[in-house]
Motif scaffolding. Structure first.
Motif, PDB file in Angstrom:
ATOM      1  N   TYR A 176       0.820  -1.208   0.000  1.00 46.53           N
ATOM      2  CA  TYR A 176       0.000   0.000   0.000  1.00 46.53           C
ATOM      3  C   TYR A 176       0.858   1.263   0.000  1.00 46.53           C
ATOM      4  O   TYR A 176       0.340   2.362  -0.211  1.00 46.53           O
ATOM      5  CB  TYR A 176      -0.936   0.015   1.212  1.00 46.53           C
ATOM      6  CG  TYR A 176      -2.154  -0.854   1.049  1.00 46.53           C
ATOM      7  CD1 TYR A 176      -3.255  -0.420   0.318  1.00 46.53           C
ATOM      8  CD2 TYR A 176      -2.222  -2.121   1.616  1.00 46.53           C
ATOM      9  CE1 TYR A 176      -4.373  -1.217   0.159  1.00 46.53           C
ATOM     10  CE2 TYR A 176      -3.329  -2.932   1.467  1.00 46.53           C
ATOM     11  CZ  TYR A 176      -4.401  -2.471   0.743  1.00 46.53           C
ATOM     12  OH  TYR A 176      -5.518  -3.258   0.580  1.00 46.53           O
ATOM     13  N   PHE A 177       2.160   1.121   0.253  1.00 42.78           N
ATOM     14  CA  PHE A 177       3.047   2.276   0.318  1.00 42.78           C
ATOM     15  C   PHE A 177       4.077   2.303  -0.805  1.00 42.78           C
ATOM     16  O   PHE A 177       4.793   3.288  -0.939  1.00 42.78           O
ATOM     17  CB  PHE A 177       3.760   2.300   1.678  1.00 42.78           C
ATOM     18  CG  PHE A 177       2.823   2.519   2.835  1.00 42.78           C
ATOM     19  CD1 PHE A 177       2.552   3.798   3.289  1.00 42.78           C
ATOM     20  CD2 PHE A 177       2.199   1.444   3.455  1.00 42.78           C
ATOM     21  CE1 PHE A 177       1.677   4.010   4.344  1.00 42.78           C
ATOM     22  CE2 PHE A 177       1.329   1.645   4.515  1.00 42.78           C
ATOM     23  CZ  PHE A 177       1.062   2.928   4.951  1.00 42.78           C
ATOM     24  N   MET A 178       4.175   1.239  -1.552  1.00 44.32           N
ATOM     25  CA  MET A 178       4.974   1.222  -2.780  1.00 44.32           C
ATOM     26  C   MET A 178       4.303   0.237  -3.728  1.00 44.32           C
ATOM     27  O   MET A 178       3.642  -0.697  -3.279  1.00 44.32           O
ATOM     28  CB  MET A 178       6.423   0.829  -2.499  1.00 44.32           C
ATOM     29  CG  MET A 178       6.630  -0.566  -1.958  1.00 44.32           C
ATOM     30  SD  MET A 178       8.386  -0.931  -1.690  1.00 44.32           S
ATOM     31  CE  MET A 178       9.041  -0.754  -3.359  1.00 44.32           C
ATOM     32  N   PRO A 179       4.404   0.465  -5.046  1.00 46.48           N
ATOM     33  CA  PRO A 179       3.674  -0.402  -5.988  1.00 46.48           C
ATOM     34  C   PRO A 179       3.928  -1.877  -5.717  1.00 46.48           C
ATOM     35  O   PRO A 179       5.063  -2.351  -5.740  1.00 46.48           O
ATOM     36  CB  PRO A 179       4.225   0.036  -7.344  1.00 46.48           C
ATOM     37  CG  PRO A 179       4.646   1.454  -7.134  1.00 46.48           C
ATOM     38  CD  PRO A 179       5.154   1.520  -5.727  1.00 46.48           C
ATOM     39  N   ILE A 180       2.865  -2.602  -5.461  1.00 41.44           N
ATOM     40  CA  ILE A 180       3.027  -3.985  -5.013  1.00 41.44           C
ATOM     41  C   ILE A 180       3.554  -4.884  -6.115  1.00 41.44           C
ATOM     42  O   ILE A 180       4.281  -5.847  -5.853  1.00 41.44           O
ATOM     43  CB  ILE A 180       1.691  -4.533  -4.452  1.00 41.44           C
ATOM     44  CG1 ILE A 180       1.945  -5.872  -3.730  1.00 41.44           C
ATOM     45  CG2 ILE A 180       0.649  -4.688  -5.547  1.00 41.44           C
ATOM     46  CD1 ILE A 180       0.797  -6.342  -2.891  1.00 41.44           C
ATOM     47  N   ARG A 181       3.206  -4.587  -7.352  1.00 46.71           N
ATOM     48  CA  ARG A 181       3.719  -5.421  -8.443  1.00 46.71           C
ATOM     49  C   ARG A 181       5.237  -5.302  -8.537  1.00 46.71           C
ATOM     50  O   ARG A 181       5.934  -6.296  -8.762  1.00 46.71           O
ATOM     51  CB  ARG A 181       3.059  -5.013  -9.764  1.00 46.71           C
ATOM     52  CG  ARG A 181       1.592  -5.448  -9.865  1.00 46.71           C
ATOM     53  CD  ARG A 181       0.923  -4.873 -11.098  1.00 46.71           C
ATOM     54  NE  ARG A 181      -0.397  -5.450 -11.303  1.00 46.71           N
ATOM     55  CZ  ARG A 181      -1.498  -5.072 -10.672  1.00 46.71           C
ATOM     56  NH1 ARG A 181      -1.412  -4.081  -9.775  1.00 46.71           N
ATOM     57  NH2 ARG A 181      -2.664  -5.642 -10.928  1.00 46.71           N
ATOM     58  N   GLU A 182       5.758  -4.104  -8.363  1.00 45.12           N
ATOM     59  CA  GLU A 182       7.205  -3.927  -8.369  1.00 45.12           C
ATOM     60  C   GLU A 182       7.823  -4.566  -7.122  1.00 45.12           C
ATOM     61  O   GLU A 182       8.908  -5.154  -7.195  1.00 45.12           O
ATOM     62  CB  GLU A 182       7.539  -2.439  -8.419  1.00 45.12           C
ATOM     63  CG  GLU A 182       7.031  -1.725  -9.665  1.00 45.12           C
ATOM     64  CD  GLU A 182       7.337  -0.242  -9.626  1.00 45.12           C
ATOM     65  OE1 GLU A 182       8.101   0.176  -8.727  1.00 45.12           O
ATOM     66  OE2 GLU A 182       6.800   0.488 -10.471  1.00 45.12           O
ATOM     67  N   LEU A 183       7.141  -4.440  -5.984  1.00 47.50           N
ATOM     68  CA  LEU A 183       7.662  -5.009  -4.738  1.00 47.50           C
ATOM     69  C   LEU A 183       7.794  -6.516  -4.839  1.00 47.50           C
ATOM     70  O   LEU A 183       8.826  -7.090  -4.448  1.00 47.50           O
ATOM     71  CB  LEU A 183       6.736  -4.627  -3.581  1.00 47.50           C
ATOM     72  CG  LEU A 183       7.069  -5.236  -2.216  1.00 47.50           C
ATOM     73  CD1 LEU A 183       8.422  -4.749  -1.732  1.00 47.50           C
ATOM     74  CD2 LEU A 183       5.982  -4.896  -1.199  1.00 47.50           C
ATOM     75  N   VAL A 184       6.777  -7.200  -5.366  1.00 44.56           N
ATOM     76  CA  VAL A 184       6.819  -8.657  -5.473  1.00 44.56           C
ATOM     77  C   VAL A 184       7.938  -9.098  -6.413  1.00 44.56           C
ATOM     78  O   VAL A 184       8.674 -10.051  -6.127  1.00 44.56           O
ATOM     79  CB  VAL A 184       5.460  -9.191  -5.944  1.00 44.56           C
ATOM     80  CG1 VAL A 184       5.538 -10.675  -6.263  1.00 44.56           C
ATOM     81  CG2 VAL A 184       4.384  -8.941  -4.883  1.00 44.56           C
ATOM     82  N   VAL A 185       8.088  -8.385  -7.541  1.00 46.32           N
ATOM     83  CA  VAL A 185       9.157  -8.716  -8.487  1.00 46.32           C
ATOM     84  C   VAL A 185      10.525  -8.490  -7.846  1.00 46.32           C
ATOM     85  O   VAL A 185      11.444  -9.316  -7.978  1.00 46.32           O
ATOM     86  CB  VAL A 185       9.011  -7.885  -9.775  1.00 46.32           C
ATOM     87  CG1 VAL A 185      10.231  -8.072 -10.676  1.00 46.32           C
ATOM     88  CG2 VAL A 185       7.736  -8.281 -10.517  1.00 46.32           C
ATOM     89  N   ASP A 186      10.672  -7.370  -7.111  1.00 45.29           N
ATOM     90  CA  ASP A 186      11.959  -7.072  -6.472  1.00 45.29           C
ATOM     91  C   ASP A 186      12.308  -8.118  -5.415  1.00 45.29           C
ATOM     92  O   ASP A 186      13.470  -8.512  -5.282  1.00 45.29           O
ATOM     93  CB  ASP A 186      11.916  -5.684  -5.840  1.00 45.29           C
ATOM     94  CG  ASP A 186      11.898  -4.580  -6.881  1.00 45.29           C
ATOM     95  OD1 ASP A 186      12.215  -4.873  -8.050  1.00 45.29           O
ATOM     96  OD2 ASP A 186      11.554  -3.433  -6.531  1.00 45.29           O
ATOM     97  N   ILE A 187      11.302  -8.558  -4.673  1.00 40.03           N
ATOM     98  CA  ILE A 187      11.562  -9.597  -3.663  1.00 40.03           C
ATOM     99  C   ILE A 187      11.945 -10.905  -4.342  1.00 40.03           C
ATOM    100  O   ILE A 187      12.876 -11.593  -3.917  1.00 40.03           O
ATOM    101  CB  ILE A 187      10.326  -9.785  -2.760  1.00 40.03           C
ATOM    102  CG1 ILE A 187      10.105  -8.546  -1.899  1.00 40.03           C
ATOM    103  CG2 ILE A 187      10.490 -11.018  -1.875  1.00 40.03           C
ATOM    104  CD1 ILE A 187       8.852  -8.602  -1.041  1.00 40.03           C
ATOM    105  N   GLY A 188      11.250 -11.243  -5.429  1.00 43.18           N
ATOM    106  CA  GLY A 188      11.538 -12.492  -6.127  1.00 43.18           C
ATOM    107  C   GLY A 188      12.900 -12.506  -6.791  1.00 43.18           C
ATOM    108  O   GLY A 188      13.517 -13.566  -6.933  1.00 43.18           O
TER     109      GLY A 188
END
Length: 470
Positions: A176-188
């Motif tokens: 909710y505080f940073m684009p989640i699609r980018e967050l999931v990709v960055d974590i992966g």
């Protein structure tokens, strides 16, 4: 008569000591079925869908709900809010407070029992326990057994589910505080930033500990609501209560037997109401601050009453007046007062939100110097203008200054274009011939207006400073 206070020697009396901290006794919650459990499951499903689903929605090319702290923009579907709109947050907090007060006066701690995140996630974690370790008696036996391969597998499976739920909760919250699609990709791809990784770890640990290990301790010791909620109760508040007049004296008996012939009440003293309670209390002892109003004991007791062919409702939502055989008053001054305050605050919030300007402007004078003289002899003031485009489309504006017909405004560009949901900060110079100065300062007004819609505008008052004329 003696004028001395009599004394007593208590040195020989037994001195009792109490630990300020007692070790937590694990609560093994039993499975049950019933109406209120179904209502809670529907509520939990809706809340989970809102929490985990909303963050993935797209709206006009961007994440539907995104609190972009670096850009100081807060996108909620089609609306974009900026830091100067934080007064709206106070509206929401007041609405939530009065809403909580209203529902508490009416029906006790139903918020805690059905929608509080601590309760919702705790029920999910207890479900994971039941799936991996079995029902209540099996879990109790498993904890007493020495470690074995089977015990290790069951415990590992439970904690794996707990951590998975906690991780999904944390990633969604950070999303909710940073684009989640980018967050999931960055974590992966192991490219996530340090701060994002820290907050994901923090909320994973918080969820895992609060819902998995602390559970009712959060409700009993950490939540302030448990302490002050009784202040809002009255004798007409709906609370989960045990009908003592009907249930006592309690005792075991055969199914189908007449309890009155045995001098007993309807309570068969099975303790199932205690076994299903997530905070481990006995509702038959009366209202307790640990009770979260989840009605698990109501469903469980109704099941027992059905098996015994007794009427339901030995434990039920009722009022103190009703238990005493008196009339319950639904509409009472305290409830009406909270309801009126809640309605007023919601109305003010809706009106304020609907009248929120599509453009706003901030004006700040140059603090380094009050004024300066140009080569042509004009008095000049410098201002920093910030134009905030609150719409989701690019917009161009015209800036004007009023206050004296001889004021001259110098802009860095004739056309001021601002990106969607963005701000444009520009320095502007305002000049005036000193012969028109009346005193050391005169009031002026900056006016910004959209080129394609004159109704989209904003006005800010300021002052033009000059020298003292003799």
């Amino acid at each position: 008569m003696s004028d001395k206070i009599p004394l007593k020697d208590v040195s020989a009396d037994a001195v009792k000591t109490f630990d300020l901290y007692a070790k937590r006794d694990p609560i093994y919650v039993r499975s049950y079925q019933g109406l209120f459990k179904n209502v809670r499951l529907l509520g939990v499903g809706f809340l989970f869908l809102m929490y985990f689903g909303t963050v993935w929605l797209k709206w006009e090319g961007r994440q539907a709900v995104l609190f972009d702290l670096p850009a100081r923009q807060f996108h909620v579907f089609g609306a974009t809010f900026q830091p100067q709109d934080f007064f709206l947050l106070s509206f929401l907090l007041i609405i939530c407070a009065f809403g909580l007060f209203f529902i508490t006066v009416f029906a006790g701690r139903v918020w805690c029992g059905y929608t509080c995140p601590q309760t919702v996630w705790t029920w999910i974690y207890m479900w994971a326990e039941r799936v991996t370790e079995g029902e209540r008696n099996k879990r109790m036996k498993l904890d007493k057994q020495p470690w074995s391969l089977d015990k290790l597998k069951r415990k590992s499976a439970k904690h794996a589910i707990w951590l998975t739920v906690a991780l999904a909760t944390a990633i969604t919250f950070v999303g909710y505080f940073m684009p989640i699609r980018e967050l999931v990709v960055d974590i992966g791809t192991f490219q996530v930033s340090g701060w994002a990784l820290f907050w994901v770890f923090f909320f994973t640990a918080a969820t895992y500990l609060n819902a998995g290990w602390m559970r009712e301790q959060v409700c009993i010791y950490m939540c302030p609501y448990a302490r002050f909620q009784s202040v809002m109760f009255d004798k007409d508040t709906l609370i989960v209560s045990y009908d003592e007049a009907r249930g006592e004296p309690r005792g075991s008996r055969k199914r189908g037997s007449d309890p009155r012939a045995q001098g007993l009440g309807d309570c068969i003293d099975c303790n199932i109401c205690v076994q299903v309670c997530p905070t481990g209390i006995d509702i038959r002892k009366g209202l307790q601050y640990e009770c979260i109003g989840c009605a698990a004991c109501v469903d469980a007791c109704d099941q027992v009453m059905d098996k015994m062919n007794y009427p339901r409702g030995l434990i039920r939502y009722t009022t103190e007046h009703s238990l005493e055989g008196q009339e319950t008053k639904l509409l009472r001054p305290r409830l009406l007062g909270y309801g009126a305050a809640l309605a007023i605050m919601i109305g003010l919030f809706v009106v304020t939100l609907s009248n929120l300007a599509q453009v706003s402007m901030d004006v700040q004078r140059d603090r380094n110097v009050l004024y300066r003289e140009t080569r042509s002899g004009m008095i000049e003031n410098v201002y920093i203008i910030r134009i905030n485009n609150r719409t989701n489309a690019e917009a161009s504006y015209q800036l004007e200054v009023d206050g004296h017909p001889q004021l001259h405004l110098e802009l860095p560009a004739d056309r001021l274009t601002v990106e969607p949901s963005s701000s444009l900060q520009i320095p502007v110079n305002v000049q005036l011939d000193p012969v028109y100065m009346e005193g050391t300062n005169i009031p002026i007004r900056f006016h910004v207006e959209a080129n394609d819609d004159s109704e989209i505008n904003a006005t800010v008052d300021s002052r033009f400073m000059g020298p003292t004329l003799r």
